[in-house]
Design a protein around this motif. Structure first.
Motif, short mmCIF file in Angstrom:
data_model
loop_
_atom_site.label_atom_id
_atom_site.label_comp_id
_atom_site.label_asym_id
_atom_site.label_seq_id
_atom_site.Cartn_x
_atom_site.Cartn_y
_atom_site.Cartn_z
N LEU A 182 0.82 -1.20 0.00
CA LEU A 182 0.00 0.00 0.00
C LEU A 182 0.86 1.26 0.00
O LEU A 182 0.54 2.24 -0.67
CB LEU A 182 -0.94 0.00 1.20
CG LEU A 182 -1.88 1.21 1.31
CD1 LEU A 182 -2.68 1.41 0.02
CD2 LEU A 182 -2.81 1.08 2.50
N ARG A 183 1.96 1.26 0.72
CA ARG A 183 2.82 2.45 0.74
C ARG A 183 3.38 2.73 -0.65
O ARG A 183 3.46 3.91 -1.06
CB ARG A 183 3.96 2.25 1.75
CG ARG A 183 3.49 2.14 3.19
CD ARG A 183 4.64 1.85 4.12
NE ARG A 183 5.43 3.03 4.41
CZ ARG A 183 6.70 3.00 4.79
NH1 ARG A 183 7.33 1.81 4.90
NH2 ARG A 183 7.35 4.11 5.05
N GLU A 184 3.74 1.69 -1.38
CA GLU A 184 4.22 1.89 -2.76
C GLU A 184 3.09 2.43 -3.64
O GLU A 184 3.30 3.32 -4.46
CB GLU A 184 4.75 0.57 -3.33
CG GLU A 184 6.05 0.08 -2.70
CD GLU A 184 7.26 0.87 -3.18
OE1 GLU A 184 7.09 1.73 -4.07
OE2 GLU A 184 8.36 0.62 -2.65
N ALA A 185 1.89 1.88 -3.48
CA ALA A 185 0.75 2.34 -4.28
C ALA A 185 0.43 3.80 -3.98
O ALA A 185 0.13 4.59 -4.89
CB ALA A 185 -0.46 1.45 -4.02
N ALA A 200 7.92 5.61 -0.96
CA ALA A 200 7.24 4.84 0.08
C ALA A 200 7.75 5.20 1.47
O ALA A 200 6.99 5.18 2.45
CB ALA A 200 7.41 3.35 -0.18
N ALA A 201 9.03 5.55 1.58
CA ALA A 201 9.61 5.91 2.88
C ALA A 201 9.00 7.18 3.45
O ALA A 201 9.18 7.48 4.64
CB ALA A 201 11.12 6.07 2.75
N GLN A 202 8.30 7.95 2.62
CA GLN A 202 7.67 9.19 3.07
C GLN A 202 6.21 8.99 3.47
O GLN A 202 5.51 9.96 3.76
CB GLN A 202 7.74 10.25 1.97
CG GLN A 202 9.15 10.69 1.62
CD GLN A 202 9.14 11.64 0.43
OE1 GLN A 202 8.91 11.23 -0.71
NE2 GLN A 202 9.38 12.92 0.71
N ILE A 203 5.74 7.74 3.48
CA ILE A 203 4.33 7.44 3.73
C ILE A 203 4.17 6.61 5.00
O ILE A 203 4.87 5.62 5.20
CB ILE A 203 3.72 6.66 2.54
CG1 ILE A 203 3.93 7.39 1.23
CG2 ILE A 203 2.24 6.37 2.81
CD1 ILE A 203 3.26 8.74 1.14
N VAL A 204 3.22 7.01 5.86
CA VAL A 204 2.77 6.16 6.95
C VAL A 204 1.26 6.04 6.82
O VAL A 204 0.55 7.04 6.69
CB VAL A 204 3.18 6.70 8.34
CG1 VAL A 204 2.66 8.10 8.58
CG2 VAL A 204 2.73 5.75 9.44
N ALA A 359 5.19 12.78 4.53
CA ALA A 359 6.07 13.70 5.25
C ALA A 359 7.52 13.28 5.02
O ALA A 359 7.80 12.33 4.26
CB ALA A 359 5.74 13.69 6.74
N SER A 360 8.44 13.98 5.65
CA SER A 360 9.85 13.58 5.56
C SER A 360 10.04 12.21 6.20
O SER A 360 9.27 11.80 7.07
CB SER A 360 10.73 14.61 6.27
OG SER A 360 10.47 14.60 7.66
N ALA A 361 11.06 11.51 5.76
CA ALA A 361 11.29 10.16 6.27
C ALA A 361 11.51 10.17 7.78
O ALA A 361 11.07 9.25 8.49
CB ALA A 361 12.50 9.53 5.56
N GLY A 362 12.17 11.21 8.31
CA GLY A 362 12.39 11.29 9.75
C GLY A 362 11.10 11.44 10.52
O GLY A 362 10.88 10.76 11.53
N LEU A 363 10.21 12.33 10.05
CA LEU A 363 8.92 12.50 10.72
C LEU A 363 8.09 11.25 10.60
O LEU A 363 7.41 10.85 11.56
CB LEU A 363 8.19 13.69 10.11
CG LEU A 363 6.78 13.98 10.65
CD1 LEU A 363 6.78 14.11 12.16
CD2 LEU A 363 6.20 15.24 10.01
N VAL A 364 8.13 10.58 9.45
CA VAL A 364 7.37 9.34 9.27
C VAL A 364 7.82 8.29 10.29
O VAL A 364 6.99 7.55 10.84
CB VAL A 364 7.53 8.82 7.83
CG1 VAL A 364 7.13 7.35 7.72
CG2 VAL A 364 6.69 9.66 6.88
N SER A 365 9.12 8.22 10.57
CA SER A 365 9.61 7.26 11.56
C SER A 365 9.05 7.56 12.95
O SER A 365 8.64 6.65 13.68
CB SER A 365 11.14 7.27 11.60
OG SER A 365 11.68 6.82 10.38
#
Length: 509
Positions: A182-185, A200-204, A359-365
């Motif tokens: 789903l994150r890739e989609a 995908a790394a920018q999606i949660v 969002a940014s990868a850091g915020l997503v984490s």
């Protein structure tokens, strides 16, 4: 504050209502919001009122020892006679739920309740928590399940494929970030449809837009920090902000947000977060102009420590044939403080409970860590279905929803113009609601307060007794000022025939 006995307009914000019962008294307007749809059952009004107050006391939402509003003030807020309130209070006294003393008013009798039961409810969501029914509910902007979505949920393998179903069921099922599929989609969807290059790394993935906002607020806003919102705005975000202990600052947005006023708030208060609905604003349905979008993005660049949240939940619900405006983040690709929230609840169906944050990868984490603590991840099996719908049938669903929406909008506005020609509202570009300004003489005969102007809360109480539930403007306001108080919000998501009947009933109210 709502804790004062004067029932002032300042008591009408959601945040004040949340804290109002923790002190020694509660204002009439705040109590009216907590009562919800109390007059919709059968029976004398005084008995219905007493029963509802007793229920709030039993659940701890009205705390032990709390002083109730004066009879005259509560009668005005509920649009009933003073005798109705007096009889309700007497019934509470007769049943040992309240006591009255000369000069001290009527108070809830102390009784056992757990500390966790102290009131934290939002009057806007009271309808979701109650079993009472109305003939026409125009409060919650909920939509019918799109037929494509219903078909996919009935036969998941037909849309997602047997292989994809097997792959997801072979996992642990726990995905705090969301399933990789789903994150890739979603990343492809945002890159191709919204002109917002995404990975995908920018999606949660979240359980709807409400959880997305709650996660952002809990992760990025400390108690006491200022947060700027449009006024009026989506009440769900006000509830989340007040629960987090944020200091909410409203920026007037009845006719659209003025970026210059937002800049003043940024310069003066340095908020931790700014929450905006640029596309089909809730409740006005307006779209922020391209020039104002650019100005907001420039402001975000000038205040990198403030998170700017662009809520796109309603962006794909146009009432006009116009191109969908880009997300704010598409205008500032290198600005990590531009965050995008999307939900499928208003396009697909609320029951799919699927949204996301880009969002940014850091915020997503950080957000994924908060989500893991909240629910370990949204349902994985359903995410496989949503991924397939997003990739293969999204355009068809959006088209179907647009036709569905315009039929209902036309039905309600036509009926309102016929039955209530003095009512006015800004012509919405899209969305699911009308922001109606009441004429100055919209007032119930039992309202004992001064006739300084229309009161959406009083009208909402009268409307309930005609079988129609509407949202008082104050529940969508960060400030509870005179402007929102003169408004009501009407959702046009019921069937056209129901909406027409509702307009006729509102005219009687």
């Amino acid at each position: 504050m709502a804790g004062s006995s004067n029932g002032s307009r300042a008591s009408t914000t959601i945040g004040t209502a949340i804290s109002s019962t923790i002190g020694s008294s509660i204002g009439a307007v705040a109590l009216a919001d907590l009562l919800g749809r109390w007059p919709t059952a059968d029976g004398p009004l005084y008995r219905l009122l007493a029963t509802r107050i007793a229920r709030l006391s039993d659940t701890g939402e009205l705390s032990p020892g709390l002083r109730l509003p004066a009879e005259r003030e509560l009668a005005g807020a509920l649009a009933v006679s003073r005798n109705t309130v007096a009889a309700a209070y007497q019934m509470l006294r007769d049943e040992g739920m309240a006591e009255s003393r000369q000069g001290a008013g009527t108070r809830i009798v102390p009784h056992r309740t757990t500390p966790a039961a102290v009131h934290r409810a939002n009057g806007f969501f009271a309808g979701l928590l109650e079993t009472s029914q109305v003939r026409a509910d125009l409060t919650l902007a909920t939509v019918d399940c799109a037929p494509q979505v219903a078909a996919a949920l009935t036969d998941p393998a037909a849309i997602a494929g047997s292989q994809a179903i097997r792959e997801v069921t072979a996992t642990s099922g726990y995905f705090p970030y969301g399933t990789p599929m789903l994150r890739e989609a979603i990343a492809r969807h945002m890159s191709e449809r919204l002109d917002l290059p995404s990975k995908a790394a920018q999606i949660v993935v979240t359980t709807g837009g409400q959880q997305a906002l709650d996660l952002l607020i809990r992760s990025e806003v400390l108690p006491g920090q200022p947060v700027a919102v449009e006024d009026p705005t989506f009440p769900g975000v006000l509830d989340a902000l007040h629960r987090a202990g944020a200091r909410v600052i409203g920026v007037p947005a009845d006719a659209g947000l003025d970026p210059d006023r937002l800049e003043h708030v940024l310069r003066t208060h340095r908020p931790a977060l700014v929450y905006l609905i640029p596309a089909h604003h809730n409740p006005t349905g307006l779209v922020m102009s391209a020039a104002h979008r650019q100005q907001v993005v420039r402001l975000a660049a000038g205040y990198p420590e403030t998170l700017f949240v662009d809520d796109m939940t309603l962006a794909e619900l146009p009432l006009l044939d116009a191109a969908q405006p880009p997300p704010l983040a598409a205008l500032g690709l290198d600005q990590p403080n531009l965050v995008t929230v999307v939900s499928l609840s208003k396009v697909y169906w609320g029951g799919v409970r699927t949204g996301w944050i880009r969002a940014s990868a850091g915020l997503v984490s950080r957000l994924a860590a908060a989500k893991a603590a909240a629910d370990l991840g949204s349902p994985a099996f359903q995410q496989a279905i949503i991924a397939a719908l997003l990739e293969n049938q999204h355009d068809d669903i959006v088209k179907w929803r647009g036709d569905w929406l315009r039929d209902r909008y036309d039905a309600l506005t036509t009926a309102l113009r016929a039955h209530l020609p003095r009512w006015t509202w800004p012509a919405p570009d899209g969305g699911l609601t009308l922001w109606v300004k009441l004429p100055r003489d919209t007032r119930d005969a039992n309202d004992t307060r001064d006739a300084s102007g229309p009161d959406g809360g009083v009208f909402a109480q009268a409307a309930l007794r005609h079988g129609v539930a509407v949202v008082p403007g104050r529940l969508l306001s960060a400030t509870g000022g005179a402007g929102p108080d003169a408004h009501i919000r009407l959702a046009f998501t019921q069937p056209p025939a129901i909406l027409a009947q509702a307009a006729a009933a509102l005219a009687k109210a």
